[in-house]
Design a protein around this motif. Structure first.
Motif, PDB file in Angstrom:
ATOM      1  N   ARG A  90      -3.718   7.586   7.968  1.00  0.00           N
ATOM      2  CA  ARG A  90      -4.935   7.093   7.297  1.00  0.00           C
ATOM      3  C   ARG A  90      -4.665   5.786   6.574  1.00  0.00           C
ATOM      4  NH1 ARG A  90      -5.836  12.676   6.063  1.00  0.00           N
ATOM      5  NH2 ARG A  90      -4.844  12.383   4.035  1.00  0.00           N
ATOM      6  N   ASP A 140       0.826  -1.209   0.000  1.00  0.00           N
ATOM      7  CA  ASP A 140       0.000   0.000   0.000  1.00  0.00           C
ATOM      8  C   ASP A 140       0.862   1.261   0.000  1.00  0.00           C
ATOM      9  OD1 ASP A 140      -2.194   1.611   0.025  1.00  0.00           O
ATOM     10  OD2 ASP A 140      -3.083   0.787   1.838  1.00  0.00           O
ATOM     11  N   GLU A 200      -4.688   2.735   8.921  1.00  0.00           N
ATOM     12  CA  GLU A 200      -5.985   2.248   9.411  1.00  0.00           C
ATOM     13  C   GLU A 200      -6.446   1.001   8.681  1.00  0.00           C
ATOM     14  OE1 GLU A 200      -8.667   5.468   9.072  1.00  0.00           O
ATOM     15  OE2 GLU A 200      -7.741   6.682  10.669  1.00  0.00           O
ATOM     16  N   ARG A 201      -5.995   0.812   7.445  1.00  0.00           N
ATOM     17  CA  ARG A 201      -6.422  -0.362   6.672  1.00  0.00           C
ATOM     18  C   ARG A 201      -5.595  -1.597   6.991  1.00  0.00           C
ATOM     19  NH1 ARG A 201      -6.523   3.847   2.572  1.00  0.00           N
ATOM     20  NH2 ARG A 201      -4.519   3.135   1.720  1.00  0.00           N
ATOM     21  N   HIS A 202      -4.536  -1.455   7.777  1.00  0.00           N
ATOM     22  CA  HIS A 202      -3.637  -2.586   8.043  1.00  0.00           C
ATOM     23  C   HIS A 202      -3.399  -2.801   9.536  1.00  0.00           C
ATOM     24  CE1 HIS A 202      -2.701  -2.312   3.733  1.00  0.00           C
ATOM     25  NE2 HIS A 202      -2.594  -1.009   3.936  1.00  0.00           N
TER      26      HIS A 202
END
Length: 410
Positions: free
Chosen positions: A210, A152, A213-215
């Motif tokens: 930000r 990412d 937050e997805r990981h």
């Protein structure tokens, strides 16, 4: 019309017992004057009125406590029973603001100071140097999933920097968005859920948070993350790398790989500090949840906790002990520094400055006390259960005796 004619004929008349009275509005306003008035009739209130003015505190809605106006909903307005409104002077407002205590939120524990800002560290002399750069550390989750985080970040324009093989739980990324041109911008991601920014501008920091937050695995509250952070200034000089007066001093004109390893040693200590601060907050919340139990037992009242709730408390306590004493490097120096004595010295010095050993000792003492209290709760529930079983046996024996007596009689 009738009232208006009466007013023009009689004229404004002040009651005979209307007299000035001195009052103390605050410690700063010791001699303010107000007029006390008796209840007015309708004819008396229809014209210009001289009345007692009330100061509306900024930020306090009408009808709440403190100085307030009965008519005007606007803050900073002097209003009375009539229709005349006067604005207070800024000096008067500032004097009243300094004397009014801040409102406390009912039902919530008053927040303590951040564990990462200890009094011994805040007393360090401040060095106002525009060349100083900033190192910021956050603990945002229990763990990071580094493989997906790596892809990412690469897709968002970040570049990876290779670290030694024995630092496999750390991901180092660089970006061109440096806050100051004296040094590059690097970001250390630790699998344990901590991220350390070196000379990264604020906008990029928000972008990275930000992305994180997805990981994140079991993320922490955002307010707690920003409350329990570490901020340390650093600069580049000709002298050797060290921690001096609460700031990092990095040696200039040296191999970039050596500079990265020195930053890694400092970052490792910062990672432990912010993680420990999150666990300290969790322990304080646990202590608050059981603090009424000793007083309840002392007063002889019954503890209103079920067996499931007690087991849940025991599980929370052992989870904290496992995280602090087994899953982290708080008790032992990591293996990475065994053959790197200069980096180990930087790591130990930073841990000592951050009071990590002392904080771990205090946390473990609290955990021992909480463990004794939960053991007492469990033994209390076991006694209640045993007593209940004994009474059930007594009742069954009594029923059996009654049946036997009934057979003998009938």
């Amino acid at each position: 019309m009738i009232l208006r004619r009466l007013w023009t004929r009689l004229g404004p008349q002040r009651p005979l017992d209307w007299k000035p009275v001195s009052m103390c509005a605050s410690t700063m306003l010791s001699q303010s004057v107000q007029y006390e008035c008796k209840p007015r009739t309708l004819s008396e209130c229809s014209g210009p009125v001289r009345t007692c003015y009330h100061l509306l505190q900024p930020g306090v809605p009408p009808g709440s406590g403190g100085f307030r106006s009965r008519l005007s909903p606007e803050p900073g307005v002097l209003a009375g029973c009539g229709h005349r409104h006067l604005h207070s002077s800024p000096l008067l407002m500032s004097m009243l603001k300094s004397t009014l205590p801040p409102a406390a939120v009912s039902g919530k524990r008053a927040p303590k100071g951040p564990r990462t800002k200890q009094p011994s560290r805040t007393s360090q002399p401040l060095q106002e140097d525009q060349d100083m750069m900033q190192c910021i550390a956050f603990a945002t989750a229990d763990q990071y999933h580094l493989p997906t985080l790596y892809h990412d970040l690469i897709n968002n324009g970040f570049s990876e920097v290779e670290l030694p093989r024995d630092a496999s739980n750390v991901l180092l990324m660089t970006t061109e968005m440096a806050a100051k041109p004296d040094d590059g911008a690097q970001i250390f991601f630790f699998r344990e859920g901590s991220v350390i920014f070196w000379n990264v501008e604020d906008k990029t920091i928000k972008t990275v948070l930000r992305i994180l937050e997805r990981h994140e695995i079991q993320p922490y509250e955002v307010a707690l993350v920003h409350w329990e952070n570490e901020e340390i200034k650093y600069s580049i000089a000709e002298k050797n790398t060290k921690l001096e007066q609460g700031n990092f001093i990095l040696k200039g004109q040296m191999d970039p790989q050596e500079t990265i390893l020195e930053k890694f040693a400092f970052s490792n200590a910062l990672c432990l500090s912010v993680k420990l601060a999150i666990w300290e907050e969790s322990l304080d919340s646990f202590v608050d949840s059981i603090q009424t139990i000793p007083e309840t037992l002392k007063s002889g009242r019954r503890v209103k906790l079920s067996a499931a709730e007690v087991m849940k408390k025991i599980g929370e306590l052992f989870t904290l002990r496992h995280l602090i004493n087994l899953r982290s490097d708080l008790l032992l120096t990591p293996d990475f520094y065994w053959d790197r004595e200069n980096l180990e010295k930087l790591y130990d010095t930073t841990c000592q400055f951050l009071s990590i050993n002392r904080r771990v000792k205090v946390v473990n003492e609290k955990l021992i006390h909480c463990g004794e209290l939960t053991d007492l709760m469990r033994s209390h529930l076991n006694e209640k259960h045993s007593l209940r079983l004994e009474w059930m046996i007594v009742i069954l024996i009594t029923i059996e005796i009654l049946f036997e007596l009934a057979k003998m009689i009938f």
